[in-house]
Design a protein around this motif. Sequence first.
Motif, short mmCIF file in Angstrom:
data_model
loop_
_atom_site.label_atom_id
_atom_site.label_comp_id
_atom_site.label_asym_id
_atom_site.label_seq_id
_atom_site.Cartn_x
_atom_site.Cartn_y
_atom_site.Cartn_z
N ALA A 350 0.98 -1.22 0.00
CA ALA A 350 0.02 0.10 -0.03
C ALA A 350 0.68 1.43 -0.17
CB ALA A 350 -0.88 0.04 1.05
N ARG A 351 0.20 2.18 -0.56
CA ARG A 351 1.05 3.67 -0.49
C ARG A 351 1.13 4.18 0.93
NH1 ARG A 351 -2.34 6.54 -5.22
NH2 ARG A 351 -4.07 5.01 -4.39
N MET A 352 0.21 4.05 1.76
CA MET A 352 -0.08 4.51 3.19
C MET A 352 -0.21 3.24 4.15
SD MET A 352 -1.45 8.26 2.83
CE MET A 352 -1.05 8.53 4.64
N PRO A 353 0.63 2.43 4.46
CA PRO A 353 0.30 1.30 5.28
C PRO A 353 -0.14 2.00 6.85
CG PRO A 353 2.67 1.08 4.25
CD PRO A 353 2.16 2.44 3.83
N GLY A 354 -1.15 1.13 6.99
CA GLY A 354 -1.56 1.68 8.22
C GLY A 354 -3.10 2.43 8.08
N LEU A 359 -9.39 4.13 7.60
CA LEU A 359 -10.43 3.89 6.67
C LEU A 359 -11.81 3.01 7.21
CD1 LEU A 359 -11.77 4.50 3.90
CD2 LEU A 359 -10.38 2.42 3.28
N TYR A 360 -11.15 2.15 7.94
CA TYR A 360 -12.34 1.01 8.47
C TYR A 360 -13.00 2.02 9.72
CZ TYR A 360 -14.44 -2.64 11.38
OH TYR A 360 -15.26 -3.14 12.16
N ALA A 361 -12.51 2.57 10.59
CA ALA A 361 -12.91 3.49 11.62
C ALA A 361 -14.09 4.50 10.99
CB ALA A 361 -11.97 4.09 12.56
N PHE A 362 -13.54 4.98 9.86
CA PHE A 362 -14.44 6.00 9.28
C PHE A 362 -15.74 5.44 8.71
CE2 PHE A 362 -15.12 8.86 5.35
CZ PHE A 362 -15.72 10.22 6.08
N MET A 465 -9.90 10.97 1.90
CA MET A 465 -9.73 11.78 3.24
C MET A 465 -8.38 11.14 4.10
SD MET A 465 -12.00 13.63 3.19
CE MET A 465 -13.61 13.80 2.05
N TRP A 466 -7.01 11.30 3.16
CA TRP A 466 -5.89 11.08 3.77
C TRP A 466 -5.54 12.15 4.64
CZ3 TRP A 466 -2.30 8.81 -0.82
CH2 TRP A 466 -2.56 7.57 -0.90
N MET A 467 -4.95 11.93 5.61
CA MET A 467 -4.78 13.11 6.78
C MET A 467 -3.66 12.50 7.46
SD MET A 467 -8.55 14.06 7.97
CE MET A 467 -8.06 15.60 8.75
N ALA A 468 -2.95 13.61 8.29
CA ALA A 468 -2.07 13.31 9.02
C ALA A 468 -2.44 12.44 10.08
CB ALA A 468 -1.22 14.48 9.60
N GLN A 469 -1.63 11.65 10.61
CA GLN A 469 -2.06 10.61 11.86
C GLN A 469 -2.75 11.42 13.17
OE1 GLN A 469 -2.23 7.28 11.66
NE2 GLN A 469 -1.39 7.33 9.80
N LEU A 496 -10.08 18.89 2.05
CA LEU A 496 -10.27 17.74 1.53
C LEU A 496 -11.51 17.49 0.61
CD1 LEU A 496 -8.52 15.33 4.02
CD2 LEU A 496 -7.38 16.57 1.87
N PHE A 497 -12.46 18.03 1.11
CA PHE A 497 -13.69 17.99 0.38
C PHE A 497 -13.98 18.53 -0.38
CE2 PHE A 497 -18.52 18.08 0.59
CZ PHE A 497 -18.80 16.58 0.24
#
Length: 526
Positions: A350-354, A359-362, A465-469, A496-497
Amino acid sequence: MTDQTNIAGAPEAASVQPDAGLFGRPLFEDPGARALARVGVVDVGSNSVRLVVFDGAARSPAYFYNEKIMCALGAGLSDSGRLNPEGRVRALAALRRFQHLAQGMGLPALTVVATAAVRDASDGPDFCEDVRRETGLRIWVIDGEEEARLSAQGVLLGWPGSYGLVCDIGGSSMELAEISGGRVGRRMTSSLGPLKLREIKGGKKARDTHIRETMEHMKSVMGDQRDRLFLVGGSWRAIARIDMYRRGYPLHVLHEYRMTARSVSATAKFIRKADLEELRGACNISSARMSLVPLAAEVLSRLVQSFRPKDIAISSYGIREGMLYEQMPQRLRDRDPLIEACRFAEAKDARMPGFGKSLYAFIHPLFKNVPEQRRRLVKAACLLHDVSWRAHPDYRAETCFDNATRANLGGLKHSERVFLGLALLHRYSNKREGTRFDYLYDLIDEKSQLEAEILGKAMRFGAMMWMAQDAERGTLRWFPKKRRLQLLLTNDMVPLFGEVSEARLVSLASSLNAEVEVRKVRQRST
């Protein structure tokens, strides 16, 4: 139009992590699990000699290398009491090759086991000594009950916690083992391998009598076994291929393929009447294997009549996987093989592991009331949502479907493979019509197709919705009775929207048959 709303009292995706324990630290990073990377095992059977090298750090291991050579070591054993001379030469050559391959791969060692032919032959010890002298490999000759135990453990690798009867057929023997709650119980061996059956004097009548009497004895020892019957071994897999061909079954994945007592009977009859050479070509079965299939079909028919299982599943996992399972720490055995494999794929590709966890939580509010079996597919999809990003954009959706339906993933029924594939297809495409996989969609019903579409479109939107951790994320809310989908945007999320994000949200709402409401919310003060 957006409203200003206080977020107090509303769930925040940053803090809400449903079933987060399953998304805890992946065990493939644990030193005890990493020790399983590049595990090489060799199975010296009565019919074939096979090398498998597992990339075994994940709970559902990848097959790094897999090679089989048909040697027929057990041919003629009943008459001569010795290994087939030609097969012995071929097997020794195969083991020389496998040892050189292992050295080239940098494997620390190969684990080699031999089963019925070598343990029964008078010259079995001599063969083992020849192998040790010429290759340095030590062969562990296991008895029938140990063979049954290892095969059953292989099944547990793919079906943790399963209940049922495992039947492993080789060239010279057939083993049974019961599994219950993740443990192996009673087990026994028999001489019902097709190589031995072929050598019985007196023709089909004598063979039928031998099969019936042996099966009656096995039933008296094993007792009632009315749960699932797991079939392990090349002859069973060949019969499953023929069953698929007879039925016109569209998904040619043998692992987890299901059969019924009625289909076993129909396929056995189909084999008896068929031109075996034509059938062999149509089903892509080797000549050596095809010569054993009619005898194996006779055994399977009697096995199903005797034990009357509730259903029948083909397992591609057997003794070799059981040898890997033997080396796994218990904490890894206890993990869901599907989720662990998906975690491993995400970390690797994946490009952003983790991000799969976020995403699941969202998107979880859309699926909080679905059964656990479906929820684990949602988790798996979120972990896999980005692993095919390197594929060309024009083919990415189909690549995702192809990977999910045909990948080496344990713990997945065929219908679940198609559901997962459709969800990942919709991660990259609004429509599923017109692909080269349309013929597979009917393996799940229309309701499940729609649920897969909703999951895919939810991921498609959530992936924007990729965002900083440490950023404070907004929240999706789903009100099914009102058919209302609400998005709460934090200040961090507002940029982002954009137009594409909004279009994807509208597409998701359309599949839900819902109205969309978007609100801005005040973030918590730090």
